[in-house]
Design a protein around this motif. Structure first.
Motif, short mmCIF file in Angstrom:
data_model
loop_
_atom_site.label_atom_id
_atom_site.label_comp_id
_atom_site.label_asym_id
_atom_site.label_seq_id
_atom_site.Cartn_x
_atom_site.Cartn_y
_atom_site.Cartn_z
N ARG A 123 0.83 -1.20 0.00
CA ARG A 123 0.00 0.00 0.00
C ARG A 123 0.87 1.25 0.00
NH1 ARG A 123 -3.98 -2.92 -0.74
NH2 ARG A 123 -5.13 -4.09 0.80
N SER A 124 2.20 1.03 -0.08
CA SER A 124 3.17 2.11 -0.12
C SER A 124 4.44 1.56 -0.78
CB SER A 124 3.49 2.59 1.30
OG SER A 124 4.51 3.57 1.28
N PHE A 125 5.31 2.46 -1.21
CA PHE A 125 6.61 2.01 -1.68
C PHE A 125 7.43 1.59 -0.47
CE2 PHE A 125 5.34 4.84 -5.18
CZ PHE A 125 5.52 3.96 -6.24
N VAL A 126 8.38 0.67 -0.70
CA VAL A 126 9.24 0.23 0.39
C VAL A 126 10.61 0.88 0.25
CG1 VAL A 126 8.05 -1.98 0.67
CG2 VAL A 126 10.04 -1.85 -0.80
N LEU A 127 11.23 1.09 1.41
CA LEU A 127 12.59 1.58 1.43
C LEU A 127 13.54 0.40 1.36
CD1 LEU A 127 12.28 4.29 4.24
CD2 LEU A 127 12.20 4.61 1.75
N PRO A 128 14.71 0.57 0.73
CA PRO A 128 15.67 -0.53 0.66
C PRO A 128 16.39 -0.70 1.99
CG PRO A 128 16.51 1.39 -0.52
CD PRO A 128 15.13 1.73 -0.04
N ALA A 129 15.69 -1.32 2.92
CA ALA A 129 16.19 -1.46 4.29
C ALA A 129 15.57 -2.70 4.92
CB ALA A 129 15.84 -0.21 5.09
N GLY A 130 15.77 -2.81 6.22
CA GLY A 130 15.22 -3.93 6.98
C GLY A 130 16.33 -4.84 7.46
N THR A 131 16.17 -6.12 7.23
CA THR A 131 17.18 -7.08 7.67
C THR A 131 18.43 -6.94 6.79
OG1 THR A 131 16.47 -8.83 6.15
CG2 THR A 131 15.35 -8.72 8.31
N PRO A 132 19.57 -7.43 7.27
CA PRO A 132 20.77 -7.41 6.41
C PRO A 132 20.54 -8.12 5.07
CG PRO A 132 21.42 -7.81 8.67
CD PRO A 132 19.91 -7.87 8.64
N LEU A 133 19.82 -9.25 5.10
CA LEU A 133 19.54 -9.96 3.86
C LEU A 133 18.70 -9.09 2.93
CD1 LEU A 133 19.55 -12.38 1.96
CD2 LEU A 133 17.65 -13.34 3.29
N ALA A 134 17.65 -8.47 3.44
CA ALA A 134 16.79 -7.62 2.61
C ALA A 134 17.59 -6.47 1.99
CB ALA A 134 15.62 -7.08 3.42
N ALA A 135 18.44 -5.85 2.79
CA ALA A 135 19.25 -4.73 2.27
C ALA A 135 20.17 -5.21 1.15
CB ALA A 135 20.04 -4.09 3.41
N HIS A 136 20.79 -6.37 1.33
CA HIS A 136 21.65 -6.92 0.28
C HIS A 136 20.84 -7.26 -0.97
CE1 HIS A 136 24.77 -7.51 3.42
NE2 HIS A 136 25.57 -7.35 2.39
N LEU A 137 19.64 -7.78 -0.80
CA LEU A 137 18.80 -8.12 -1.95
C LEU A 137 18.36 -6.86 -2.69
CD1 LEU A 137 16.74 -11.00 -0.32
CD2 LEU A 137 18.45 -11.23 -2.16
N HIS A 138 18.13 -5.77 -1.96
CA HIS A 138 17.81 -4.50 -2.63
C HIS A 138 19.00 -4.02 -3.44
CE1 HIS A 138 13.76 -3.34 -1.57
NE2 HIS A 138 13.97 -3.71 -0.31
N LEU A 139 20.21 -4.19 -2.93
CA LEU A 139 21.40 -3.83 -3.70
C LEU A 139 21.46 -4.68 -4.97
CD1 LEU A 139 24.04 -2.26 -4.03
CD2 LEU A 139 25.15 -4.03 -2.64
N CYS A 140 21.20 -5.97 -4.85
CA CYS A 140 21.15 -6.85 -6.02
C CYS A 140 20.11 -6.33 -7.03
CB CYS A 140 20.79 -8.28 -5.62
SG CYS A 140 22.04 -9.13 -4.65
N ARG A 141 18.96 -5.91 -6.53
CA ARG A 141 17.89 -5.41 -7.41
C ARG A 141 18.36 -4.21 -8.22
NH1 ARG A 141 14.96 -1.15 -6.73
NH2 ARG A 141 15.41 -0.96 -4.50
N THR A 142 19.04 -3.27 -7.56
CA THR A 142 19.45 -2.06 -8.29
C THR A 142 20.55 -2.36 -9.30
OG1 THR A 142 21.04 -1.38 -6.57
CG2 THR A 142 18.77 -0.56 -6.37
N VAL A 143 21.46 -3.28 -8.98
CA VAL A 143 22.50 -3.65 -9.94
C VAL A 143 21.88 -4.44 -11.09
CG1 VAL A 143 24.70 -4.85 -10.27
CG2 VAL A 143 24.30 -3.57 -8.17
N ALA A 144 20.88 -5.26 -10.80
CA ALA A 144 20.17 -6.00 -11.87
C ALA A 144 19.49 -5.01 -12.82
CB ALA A 144 19.15 -6.97 -11.28
N ARG A 145 18.89 -3.97 -12.27
CA ARG A 145 18.25 -2.96 -13.13
C ARG A 145 19.27 -2.27 -14.02
NH1 ARG A 145 13.14 -4.16 -13.84
NH2 ARG A 145 11.80 -3.83 -12.06
N ARG A 146 20.45 -1.98 -13.47
CA ARG A 146 21.50 -1.34 -14.27
C ARG A 146 21.98 -2.29 -15.37
NH1 ARG A 146 26.79 -0.93 -12.52
NH2 ARG A 146 26.05 -0.91 -10.37
N ALA A 147 22.17 -3.57 -15.02
CA ALA A 147 22.57 -4.56 -16.03
C ALA A 147 21.51 -4.65 -17.13
CB ALA A 147 22.79 -5.92 -15.37
N GLU A 148 20.26 -4.58 -16.74
CA GLU A 148 19.17 -4.62 -17.72
C GLU A 148 19.24 -3.40 -18.64
OE1 GLU A 148 14.28 -4.73 -17.92
OE2 GLU A 148 15.26 -4.29 -16.01
N ARG A 149 19.45 -2.21 -18.06
CA ARG A 149 19.53 -1.00 -18.89
C ARG A 149 20.68 -1.10 -19.89
NH1 ARG A 149 18.55 1.32 -13.80
NH2 ARG A 149 20.72 1.97 -13.58
#
Length: 190
Positions: A115-141
């Motif tokens: 119901r809202s956007f999420v911040l790239p935070a939370g558990t250490p695993l979640a934060a690392h997965l958000h980093l993976c997400r942003t690098v994946a988006r760059r690789a896609e671009r």
């Protein structure tokens, strides 16, 4: 089979590198940028695995192998000449995308709708997965840009697009067991 007995060859000292078909290109070419970013993504996945439990670690291991497939795919131009190649080049295929979709659906089935956007935070695993997400988006671009300049496997773009979705859902899944998403509060600090 890969055999690496000597790590440095000095063949790249002039700013060029060899592609999978033997052609030499500038190290700043878009093809090298695309598969180099996939390699960077693979390294970030390795960091995420340090925080992952057994099931997620197994999924991330499969993704790392897929990313090597993807790098091999991107470093080999002339995909329409694959049938003439001495050895069949490795290409990303639909079943790899299908597996990601299946895993996304399974994880997402345990989560509440956003119901809202999420911040790239939370558990250490979640934060690392958000980093993976942003690098994946760059690789896609970069891969999309490559595809506007020369041929690239359309399934490579599709895989990267789905993979960034996978990392997003996986980050939410990782936070789910630790109390939930870290939500963006618009204008919270005005």
């Amino acid at each position: 089979m890969v055999v690496l007995s000597k790590i440095y060859t000095k063949t790249g000292d002039d700013g060029e590198t060899a592609l999978g078909n033997g052609a030499r290109v500038a190290k700043h070419s878009m093809r090298v940028t695309a598969y180099g970013t996939v390699d960077e993504l693979n390294a970030t996945v390795g960091l995420a695995r340090l925080q992952a439990g057994e099931e997620m670690d197994a999924q991330l291991s499969r993704i790392q192998n897929d990313l090597f497939d993807l790098g091999a795919d991107l470093c080999r131009p002339d995909m329409y000449k694959d049938a003439d190649a001495e050895y069949p080049p490795l290409r990303v295929i639909e079943s790899q995308v299908d597996r990601l979709e299946s895993e996304i659906d399974a994880m997402n089935g345990t989560l509440q709708p956003l119901r809202s956007f999420v911040l790239p935070a939370g558990t250490p695993l979640a934060a690392h997965l958000h980093l993976c997400r942003t690098v994946a988006r760059r690789a896609e671009r970069h891969t999309v840009e490559l595809a506007t300049m020369e041929e690239a496997n359309p399934m490579a773009v599709k895989y990267l697009n789905r993979l960034s979705d996978w990392f997003f859902v996986a980050s939410r899944y990782a936070n789910h067991t630790a109390g939930g998403d870290v939500l963006w509060i618009p204008g919270a600090n005005r």
